[in-house]
Write a protein that holds these residues in place. Sequence first.
Motif, PDB file in Angstrom:
ATOM      1  N   PRO A  30      -7.319 -20.632  31.210  1.00  0.00           N
ATOM      2  CA  PRO A  30      -6.628 -20.148  32.404  1.00  0.00           C
ATOM      3  C   PRO A  30      -6.653 -18.634  32.534  1.00  0.00           C
ATOM      4  O   PRO A  30      -6.373 -18.107  33.595  1.00  0.00           O
ATOM      5  N   PRO A  55      -8.550 -24.817  35.156  1.00  0.00           N
ATOM      6  CA  PRO A  55      -7.926 -23.858  36.062  1.00  0.00           C
ATOM      7  C   PRO A  55      -8.979 -23.405  37.071  1.00  0.00           C
ATOM      8  O   PRO A  55     -10.072 -23.973  37.119  1.00  0.00           O
ATOM      9  N   CYS A  84     -11.349 -29.759  39.342  1.00  0.00           N
ATOM     10  CA  CYS A  84     -10.336 -29.172  38.443  1.00  0.00           C
ATOM     11  C   CYS A  84      -9.245 -30.164  38.088  1.00  0.00           C
ATOM     12  O   CYS A  84      -8.827 -30.267  36.945  1.00  0.00           O
ATOM     13  N   ALA A 138      -2.480 -17.314  34.574  1.00  0.00           N
ATOM     14  CA  ALA A 138      -1.601 -18.175  35.364  1.00  0.00           C
ATOM     15  C   ALA A 138      -0.187 -18.069  34.802  1.00  0.00           C
ATOM     16  O   ALA A 138       0.024 -17.563  33.711  1.00  0.00           O
ATOM     17  N   SER A 156       2.663 -23.118  33.998  1.00  0.00           N
ATOM     18  CA  SER A 156       1.462 -23.855  34.390  1.00  0.00           C
ATOM     19  C   SER A 156       0.420 -23.793  33.280  1.00  0.00           C
ATOM     20  O   SER A 156      -0.358 -24.726  33.097  1.00  0.00           O
ATOM     21  N   VAL A 157       0.416 -22.707  32.515  1.00  0.00           N
ATOM     22  CA  VAL A 157      -0.515 -22.617  31.376  1.00  0.00           C
ATOM     23  C   VAL A 157      -0.150 -23.678  30.341  1.00  0.00           C
ATOM     24  O   VAL A 157      -1.008 -24.370  29.801  1.00  0.00           O
ATOM     25  N   LEU A 180      -1.132 -27.047  31.575  1.00  0.00           N
ATOM     26  CA  LEU A 180      -2.584 -27.200  31.491  1.00  0.00           C
ATOM     27  C   LEU A 180      -2.997 -27.514  30.047  1.00  0.00           C
ATOM     28  O   LEU A 180      -3.786 -28.423  29.789  1.00  0.00           O
TER      29      LEU A 180
END
Length: 336
Positions: free
Chosen positions: A208, A262, A256, A54, A58-59, A62
């Motif tokens: 992810p 993810p 999720c 990803a 966004s990683v 997360l």
Amino acid sequence: MKATLAPSSLISLPRHKVSSLRSPSLLIQSQRPSSALMTTMKTASRGSVAVTAAATSSVEALREGIAEFYNETSGLWEEIWGDHMHHGFYDPDSSVQLSDSGHREAQIRMIEESLRFAGVTEEEKKIKRVVDVGCGIGGSSRYIASKFGAECVGITLSPVQAKRANDLAAAQSLSHKVSFQVADALEQPFEDGMFDLVWSMESGEHMPDKAKFVKELVRVAAPGGRIIIVTWCHRNLSQGEEALQPWEQNLLDRICKTFYLPAWCSTSDYVNLLQSLSLQDIKCADWSENVAPFWPAVIRTALTWKGLVSLLRSGMKSIKGALTMPLMIEGYKKGD
Ligand code: SAH
């Protein structure tokens, strides 16, 4: 959406044995022979979104979400369920009216079944160093360290979990054998080939980038070592099917959000990744039937007076988690 694994590269990788169990339990066991082989890792173009990396932001989000989720919810889980933060293993269709001790036994059975599936039980003398990737509050590490007399190091994203895991180890006079730290499974702070057993119990679903995850597990495994991954997977796609049904995807998406996961992948996706790394003896099984009785039981405990009070005290993340549990039951029932 298409995902691509790392481009072809010539790398030096010992070969491994791998076995896997599907969902939530994908168990992947790997064994490396003693000599390293030069092997080509092939580019794999895959249909699952879940094996792709990803975007960095966004990683990062997360990772933070996972850490906060476990910082906030681990105390509640421990209070109600003890130090194993994973499914129990039951005989299929067993009643969910089990006592608390029955569930704890089922969680221990999950560890034992995983070791047995991977053939580790017969090799226990060879298991000297273990890494517990995504260790929670260290239930597996302490159990395995005690069982094998091995040294075990656990990593988690949650500082609260790492501290609690170390405190529990000290309380059980195990600090000389087990230790825990905050570290990312995708960039493990260990040298290559350090561990005879690489253990990942229900943490893979948070990763992810499955390709990077698996590559890291392989990197830290010793020659001849084994890798066990027990993780949540969606069903394998049928021939000609490009994606899950929209309703299936929708169900997983809702899970999720609450559990900081993810995109999911299937066991076939994992097996393909492992095969691309020239591991030996890849084994894979679907344990859905054996773990399905777990969530109804968790919901029942949440609905007791003690469960409700603890839930309310624990905060929004726990409450949302509890409200998502029926979706897990639906997913199992419908074969998702
Ligand atoms: N294996 C433990 C805990 C399972 S809960 C048990 O069975 O009791 C999932 C765990 O995975 C949490 O400890 C979480 O912090 C960890 N985790 C998730 N993503 C991770 C990552 N990228 N690196 C390290 N740990 C991770």
